[in-house]
Design an enzyme around this catalytic site. Sequence first.
Site, PDB file in Angstrom:
ATOM      1  N   LYS A 133     -47.575   6.906  68.440  1.00  0.00           N
ATOM      2  CA  LYS A 133     -46.474   8.675  67.989  1.00  0.00           C
ATOM      3  C   LYS A 133     -44.574   8.001  67.732  1.00  0.00           C
ATOM      4  O   LYS A 133     -44.289   8.719  66.465  1.00  0.00           O
ATOM      5  CB  LYS A 133     -47.112  10.090  68.125  1.00  0.00           C
ATOM      6  CG  LYS A 133     -48.765  10.022  68.263  1.00  0.00           C
ATOM      7  CD  LYS A 133     -49.175  11.714  68.383  1.00  0.00           C
ATOM      8  CE  LYS A 133     -48.880  11.642  70.679  1.00  0.00           C
ATOM      9  NZ  LYS A 133     -49.633  10.425  71.332  1.00  0.00           N
ATOM     10  N   ARG A 177     -51.069  20.488  68.549  1.00  0.00           N
ATOM     11  CA  ARG A 177     -51.763  19.682  68.806  1.00  0.00           C
ATOM     12  C   ARG A 177     -52.966  20.275  69.467  1.00  0.00           C
ATOM     13  O   ARG A 177     -54.476  19.889  70.437  1.00  0.00           O
ATOM     14  CB  ARG A 177     -50.954  19.392  70.663  1.00  0.00           C
ATOM     15  CG  ARG A 177     -50.740  18.249  70.993  1.00  0.00           C
ATOM     16  CD  ARG A 177     -50.385  17.579  72.238  1.00  0.00           C
ATOM     17  NE  ARG A 177     -50.035  16.583  72.842  1.00  0.00           N
ATOM     18  CZ  ARG A 177     -48.471  15.966  73.325  1.00  0.00           C
ATOM     19  NH1 ARG A 177     -48.109  16.691  71.984  1.00  0.00           N
ATOM     20  NH2 ARG A 177     -49.275  15.330  73.843  1.00  0.00           N
ATOM     21  N   ARG A 209     -45.223   2.155  80.713  1.00  0.00           N
ATOM     22  CA  ARG A 209     -44.228   3.301  79.282  1.00  0.00           C
ATOM     23  C   ARG A 209     -43.059   3.066  80.632  1.00  0.00           C
ATOM     24  O   ARG A 209     -43.520   3.093  81.777  1.00  0.00           O
ATOM     25  CB  ARG A 209     -44.470   4.157  79.264  1.00  0.00           C
ATOM     26  CG  ARG A 209     -43.947   5.360  78.242  1.00  0.00           C
ATOM     27  CD  ARG A 209     -44.095   5.989  77.413  1.00  0.00           C
ATOM     28  NE  ARG A 209     -45.117   6.830  77.828  1.00  0.00           N
ATOM     29  CZ  ARG A 209     -45.537   7.980  76.604  1.00  0.00           C
ATOM     30  NH1 ARG A 209     -45.797   8.130  75.347  1.00  0.00           N
ATOM     31  NH2 ARG A 209     -46.634   8.723  77.668  1.00  0.00           N
ATOM     32  N   ARG A 260     -42.170   8.024  83.986  1.00  0.00           N
ATOM     33  CA  ARG A 260     -42.651   9.665  83.804  1.00  0.00           C
ATOM     34  C   ARG A 260     -44.216  10.310  85.393  1.00  0.00           C
ATOM     35  O   ARG A 260     -44.521   9.475  84.621  1.00  0.00           O
ATOM     36  CB  ARG A 260     -42.985   9.645  82.317  1.00  0.00           C
ATOM     37  CG  ARG A 260     -41.967  10.542  81.454  1.00  0.00           C
ATOM     38  CD  ARG A 260     -42.436  10.389  80.156  1.00  0.00           C
ATOM     39  NE  ARG A 260     -43.515  11.425  79.460  1.00  0.00           N
ATOM     40  CZ  ARG A 260     -43.946  11.642  78.529  1.00  0.00           C
ATOM     41  NH1 ARG A 260     -43.406  10.834  77.802  1.00  0.00           N
ATOM     42  NH2 ARG A 260     -44.803  11.596  78.778  1.00  0.00           N
ATOM     43  N   ARG A 272     -55.130  13.887  81.148  1.00  0.00           N
ATOM     44  CA  ARG A 272     -54.674  13.825  79.141  1.00  0.00           C
ATOM     45  C   ARG A 272     -55.304  13.193  78.419  1.00  0.00           C
ATOM     46  O   ARG A 272     -55.288  13.493  77.295  1.00  0.00           O
ATOM     47  CB  ARG A 272     -53.205  13.205  79.558  1.00  0.00           C
ATOM     48  CG  ARG A 272     -52.072  13.901  80.228  1.00  0.00           C
ATOM     49  CD  ARG A 272     -50.767  12.948  80.367  1.00  0.00           C
ATOM     50  NE  ARG A 272     -50.068  12.839  79.188  1.00  0.00           N
ATOM     51  CZ  ARG A 272     -48.721  12.266  79.510  1.00  0.00           C
ATOM     52  NH1 ARG A 272     -49.040  11.464  79.537  1.00  0.00           N
ATOM     53  NH2 ARG A 272     -48.096  11.299  77.527  1.00  0.00           N
TER      54      ARG A 272
HETATM   55  P1  ADP Z   1     -46.819   8.207  72.191  1.00  0.00           P
HETATM   56  O1  ADP Z   1     -45.225   9.220  71.634  1.00  0.00           O
HETATM   57  O2  ADP Z   1     -47.958   8.136  71.831  1.00  0.00           O
HETATM   58  O3  ADP Z   1     -47.031   8.563  73.900  1.00  0.00           O
HETATM   59  P2  ADP Z   1     -45.256   5.887  72.593  1.00  0.00           P
HETATM   60  O4  ADP Z   1     -44.780   5.869  71.188  1.00  0.00           O
HETATM   61  O5  ADP Z   1     -44.297   6.623  73.792  1.00  0.00           O
HETATM   62  O6  ADP Z   1     -46.638   6.723  72.663  1.00  0.00           O
HETATM   63  O7  ADP Z   1     -45.679   4.644  73.262  1.00  0.00           O
HETATM   64  C1  ADP Z   1     -45.901   4.458  74.588  1.00  0.00           C
HETATM   65  C2  ADP Z   1     -45.957   3.063  75.277  1.00  0.00           C
HETATM   66  O8  ADP Z   1     -46.698   2.310  74.596  1.00  0.00           O
HETATM   67  C3  ADP Z   1     -44.483   3.276  75.011  1.00  0.00           C
HETATM   68  O9  ADP Z   1     -43.899   2.314  76.106  1.00  0.00           O
HETATM   69  C4  ADP Z   1     -44.106   1.807  73.921  1.00  0.00           C
HETATM   70  O10 ADP Z   1     -43.274   1.146  74.013  1.00  0.00           O
HETATM   71  C5  ADP Z   1     -45.633   1.344  74.491  1.00  0.00           C
HETATM   72  N1  ADP Z   1     -45.789   0.985  72.882  1.00  0.00           N
HETATM   73  C6  ADP Z   1     -45.832   1.792  71.248  1.00  0.00           C
HETATM   74  N2  ADP Z   1     -46.367   1.180  70.372  1.00  0.00           N
HETATM   75  C7  ADP Z   1     -47.457  -0.437  71.282  1.00  0.00           C
HETATM   76  C8  ADP Z   1     -47.880  -0.966  70.446  1.00  0.00           C
HETATM   77  N3  ADP Z   1     -47.993  -1.280  69.003  1.00  0.00           N
HETATM   78  N4  ADP Z   1     -48.773  -2.695  71.157  1.00  0.00           N
HETATM   79  C9  ADP Z   1     -47.635  -2.017  72.770  1.00  0.00           C
HETATM   80  N5  ADP Z   1     -46.840  -1.334  73.030  1.00  0.00           N
HETATM   81  C10 ADP Z   1     -47.138  -0.491  72.326  1.00  0.00           C
HETATM   82  P1  ADP Z   2     -47.328  11.804  74.574  1.00  0.00           P
HETATM   83  O1  ADP Z   2     -45.332  10.731  74.074  1.00  0.00           O
HETATM   84  O2  ADP Z   2     -47.564  10.914  75.371  1.00  0.00           O
HETATM   85  O3  ADP Z   2     -48.107  12.145  74.199  1.00  0.00           O
HETATM   86  P2  ADP Z   2     -45.357  13.927  74.752  1.00  0.00           P
HETATM   87  O4  ADP Z   2     -44.726  13.748  75.584  1.00  0.00           O
HETATM   88  O5  ADP Z   2     -45.869  14.437  73.502  1.00  0.00           O
HETATM   89  O6  ADP Z   2     -46.729  12.802  75.523  1.00  0.00           O
HETATM   90  O7  ADP Z   2     -46.231  15.295  75.157  1.00  0.00           O
HETATM   91  C1  ADP Z   2     -46.082  15.529  76.856  1.00  0.00           C
HETATM   92  C2  ADP Z   2     -46.155  16.689  77.126  1.00  0.00           C
HETATM   93  O8  ADP Z   2     -45.511  17.527  76.611  1.00  0.00           O
HETATM   94  C3  ADP Z   2     -47.926  16.891  76.893  1.00  0.00           C
HETATM   95  O9  ADP Z   2     -48.658  16.272  78.300  1.00  0.00           O
HETATM   96  C4  ADP Z   2     -48.143  18.399  76.620  1.00  0.00           C
HETATM   97  O10 ADP Z   2     -47.905  18.658  78.245  1.00  0.00           O
HETATM   98  C5  ADP Z   2     -46.339  18.800  76.941  1.00  0.00           C
HETATM   99  N1  ADP Z   2     -46.354  19.035  75.025  1.00  0.00           N
HETATM  100  C6  ADP Z   2     -45.827  18.533  74.282  1.00  0.00           C
HETATM  101  N2  ADP Z   2     -45.826  18.664  72.854  1.00  0.00           N
HETATM  102  C7  ADP Z   2     -46.988  20.047  73.321  1.00  0.00           C
HETATM  103  C8  ADP Z   2     -48.087  20.353  71.983  1.00  0.00           C
HETATM  104  N3  ADP Z   2     -47.867  20.371  70.724  1.00  0.00           N
HETATM  105  N4  ADP Z   2     -48.322  22.002  72.881  1.00  0.00           N
HETATM  106  C9  ADP Z   2     -49.154  21.966  74.032  1.00  0.00           C
HETATM  107  N5  ADP Z   2     -48.416  21.079  74.817  1.00  0.00           N
HETATM  108  C10 ADP Z   2     -47.550  20.285  74.097  1.00  0.00           C
END
Ligand code: ADP
Ligand code: ADP
Length: 214
Positions: A13, A88, A127, A160, A171
């Site tokens: 995302k 979420r 990541r 992280r 998660r």
């Molecule tokens: P989210 O915001 O949904 O948690 P991230 O954008 O941080 O996801 O992506 C999670 C991990 O996967 C990061 O280390 C990112 O560089 C990697 N990643 C994102 N998109 C892809 C993809 N299409 N293929 C492989 N790795 C990806």
């Molecule tokens: P990822 O990109 O890997 O999904 P985020 O950076 O979006 O992780 O979120 C990290 C953490 O921050 C979540 O696991 C949650 O604890 C908190 N968080 C982020 N956004 C929200 C939300 N909209 N509602 C509740 N908790 C949230």
Amino acid sequence: MKIIMLGAPGAGKGTQAKKIAAKYDIPHISTGDIFRANIKNGTELGKKAKTYMDQGLLVPDELVVDLVVDRVNQDDCEKGYVLDGFPRTIPQAESLDAALAKLGQKMDYAIDVDVPDQVIVNRMGGRRACVGCGATYHLVYAPVKNEGICDTCGKELILRDDDKPETVQKRLNVYHEQTQPLIDYYTKAGILKTIDGTVDMNDVFKAIVDILGE
Ligand code: ADP
Ligand code: ADP
Ligand code: ZN
């Protein structure tokens, strides 16, 4: 253009939201980034959020809804924005819709980046996040030029705390229970678009541009 990014933790995302923000010149609003900035700065909100985040749990709705509503009411959001990590839960989605309805507005797209759990577990271990600017990399799929150092700001990269394998599984469970129902919610609202998140990140972005337009 008002866009919501849906998908499991690690689906990509944030990666895609940054590309959308750059191409369409709209703000990228990541609630995870906002919480991490608050933790780093030692704010009250940061202290409260950290206890939940460290356990892989969602931060309570009341700590996140007002924050986002205030943010989308700022001037730079006039042309639209891309929400990453919010809503979420169903109550968060309902609160967002209610706040927008008051302004005579509504969301345009909810883009679900679809990635199976097994792929997520493999991805998360690789990541890496920058402690300085929050940029996200991947050891294999999005490597930096100099090992362990952010390309953008030169600070150190870390795994992280909540990306450790035991927390990732938790998660994912939280995602299936509390966030996945939003897919149904936005399908009913007529704005859901599902894309395959398992392909190369540039191809994921192409699929998004096909939906949003050039
Ligand atoms: P989210 O915001 O949904 O948690 P991230 O954008 O941080 O996801 O992506 C999670 C991990 O996967 C990061 O280390 C990112 O560089 C990697 N990643 C994102 N998109 C892809 C993809 N299409 N293929 C492989 N790795 C990806
Ligand atoms: P990822 O990109 O890997 O999904 P985020 O950076 O979006 O992780 O979120 C990290 C953490 O921050 C979540 O696991 C949650 O604890 C908190 N968080 C982020 N956004 C929200 C939300 N909209 N509602 C509740 N908790 C949230
Ligand atoms: Zn950096």
